[in-house]
Design a protein around this motif. Structure first.
Motif, PDB file in Angstrom:
ATOM      1  N   PRO A  27     -10.733  -5.795  29.742  1.00  0.00           N
ATOM      2  CA  PRO A  27     -11.415  -6.156  28.505  1.00  0.00           C
ATOM      3  C   PRO A  27     -11.604  -7.672  28.428  1.00  0.00           C
ATOM      4  O   PRO A  27     -10.815  -8.422  28.991  1.00  0.00           O
ATOM      5  CB  PRO A  27     -10.470  -5.677  27.414  1.00  0.00           C
ATOM      6  N   GLU A  29     -11.313 -11.416  27.182  1.00  0.00           N
ATOM      7  CA  GLU A  29     -10.120 -12.036  26.615  1.00  0.00           C
ATOM      8  C   GLU A  29     -10.244 -12.326  25.124  1.00  0.00           C
ATOM      9  O   GLU A  29      -9.266 -12.328  24.411  1.00  0.00           O
ATOM     10  CB  GLU A  29      -9.815 -13.324  27.370  1.00  0.00           C
ATOM     11  N   ASN A  30     -11.412 -12.593  24.607  1.00  0.00           N
ATOM     12  CA  ASN A  30     -11.544 -12.975  23.208  1.00  0.00           C
ATOM     13  C   ASN A  30     -11.935 -11.804  22.304  1.00  0.00           C
ATOM     14  O   ASN A  30     -12.393 -12.006  21.207  1.00  0.00           O
ATOM     15  CB  ASN A  30     -12.547 -14.121  23.065  1.00  0.00           C
ATOM     16  N   GLN A  31     -11.757 -10.597  22.775  1.00  0.00           N
ATOM     17  CA  GLN A  31     -12.061  -9.420  21.968  1.00  0.00           C
ATOM     18  C   GLN A  31     -10.933  -9.188  20.956  1.00  0.00           C
ATOM     19  O   GLN A  31      -9.770  -9.256  21.293  1.00  0.00           O
ATOM     20  CB  GLN A  31     -12.207  -8.193  22.871  1.00  0.00           C
ATOM     21  N   THR A  32     -11.280  -8.940  19.699  1.00  0.00           N
ATOM     22  CA  THR A  32     -10.280  -8.645  18.673  1.00  0.00           C
ATOM     23  C   THR A  32     -10.246  -7.159  18.413  1.00  0.00           C
ATOM     24  O   THR A  32     -11.257  -6.463  18.534  1.00  0.00           O
ATOM     25  CB  THR A  32     -10.596  -9.389  17.361  1.00  0.00           C
ATOM     26  N   GLN A  33      -9.082  -6.700  18.043  1.00  0.00           N
ATOM     27  CA  GLN A  33      -8.915  -5.292  17.732  1.00  0.00           C
ATOM     28  C   GLN A  33      -8.294  -5.192  16.342  1.00  0.00           C
ATOM     29  O   GLN A  33      -7.312  -5.852  16.033  1.00  0.00           O
ATOM     30  CB  GLN A  33      -7.995  -4.632  18.757  1.00  0.00           C
ATOM     31  N   ARG A  34      -8.884  -4.373  15.485  1.00  0.00           N
ATOM     32  CA  ARG A  34      -8.383  -4.209  14.128  1.00  0.00           C
ATOM     33  C   ARG A  34      -7.403  -3.039  14.077  1.00  0.00           C
ATOM     34  O   ARG A  34      -7.675  -1.982  14.601  1.00  0.00           O
ATOM     35  CB  ARG A  34      -9.535  -3.961  13.163  1.00  0.00           C
ATOM     36  N   VAL A  35      -6.266  -3.297  13.419  1.00  0.00           N
ATOM     37  CA  VAL A  35      -5.262  -2.260  13.233  1.00  0.00           C
ATOM     38  C   VAL A  35      -4.903  -2.191  11.759  1.00  0.00           C
ATOM     39  O   VAL A  35      -4.983  -3.177  11.041  1.00  0.00           O
ATOM     40  CB  VAL A  35      -3.994  -2.520  14.081  1.00  0.00           C
ATOM     41  N   GLN A  36      -4.501  -1.018  11.314  1.00  0.00           N
ATOM     42  CA  GLN A  36      -4.111  -0.841   9.923  1.00  0.00           C
ATOM     43  C   GLN A  36      -2.720  -1.419   9.711  1.00  0.00           C
ATOM     44  O   GLN A  36      -1.821  -1.218  10.519  1.00  0.00           O
ATOM     45  CB  GLN A  36      -4.120   0.634   9.558  1.00  0.00           C
TER      46      GLN A  36
END
Length: 170
Positions: A27, A29-36
């Motif tokens: 993936p 490196e600067n990809q963000t992933q949202r979590v609850q």
């Protein structure tokens, strides 16, 4: 010939161990992933009247408590309980302890003072009535401080250490 076959097997084995970027893409490196968020939200303090009603209801739920009244001012709560006046002091002390244990489980009742003294319970009832009529908070604060002083006559912060004389602590 044997050497050639072993050499060819070694090359094929090493080629199979290398990374395959086509089937296992990395993936960015600067990809963000949202979590609850799973952390519990802090409880917001209720108004003093609602807190007092809840603390009185908790106190009344304890066996042998005939009725209860509570006054909350700021972070201070005093809960007065009615018990059978024929009970001996030890039994009343046990009931007060049970009420304190029940209140400790409530976030806003954890530091409440509990009394079964009929005179103080009557004063708390009168304070609740005054609050309902809109009496100024300043007078209630003084009265509540007086009641708290009777229940806890010596605050822990004012107790001198054993190696100090009383004169050094003033």
């Amino acid at each position: 010939m044997k050497k050639h076959v072993l050499f060819l097997l070694a090359i094929l084995t090493l080629a199979g161990c290398g990374p395959n970027n086509a089937t296992n893409p990395q993936p960015p490196e600067n990809q963000t992933q949202r979590v609850q968020q799973t952390a519990p939200q802090p409880q917001r303090p209720q108004n003093a009247t609602a807190t007092a009603d809840r603390l009185a209801k908790l106190a009344t739920s304890v066996p042998r408590v005939d009725g209860a009244t509570a006054v909350v001012l700021g972070k201070t709560a005093i809960v007065g309980i009615n018990v059978d006046d024929r009970l001996d002091r030890a039994r009343v002390g046990t009931i007060k302890y049970s009420v304190a244990e029940a209140l400790r489980k409530d976030p806003q009742g954890a530091t409440a003072l509990v009394t079964a003294d009929p005179g103080i319970v009557q004063r708390l009832r009168e304070m609740n009535e005054d609050i309902g009529r809109g009496r100024p908070i300043a007078g209630l604060a003084e009265e509540l401080a007086d009641i708290a002083g009777r229940l806890v006559p010596q605050a822990p912060t004012r107790v001198p250490e054993r190696n100090q004389s009383p004169a050094q602590n003033q």
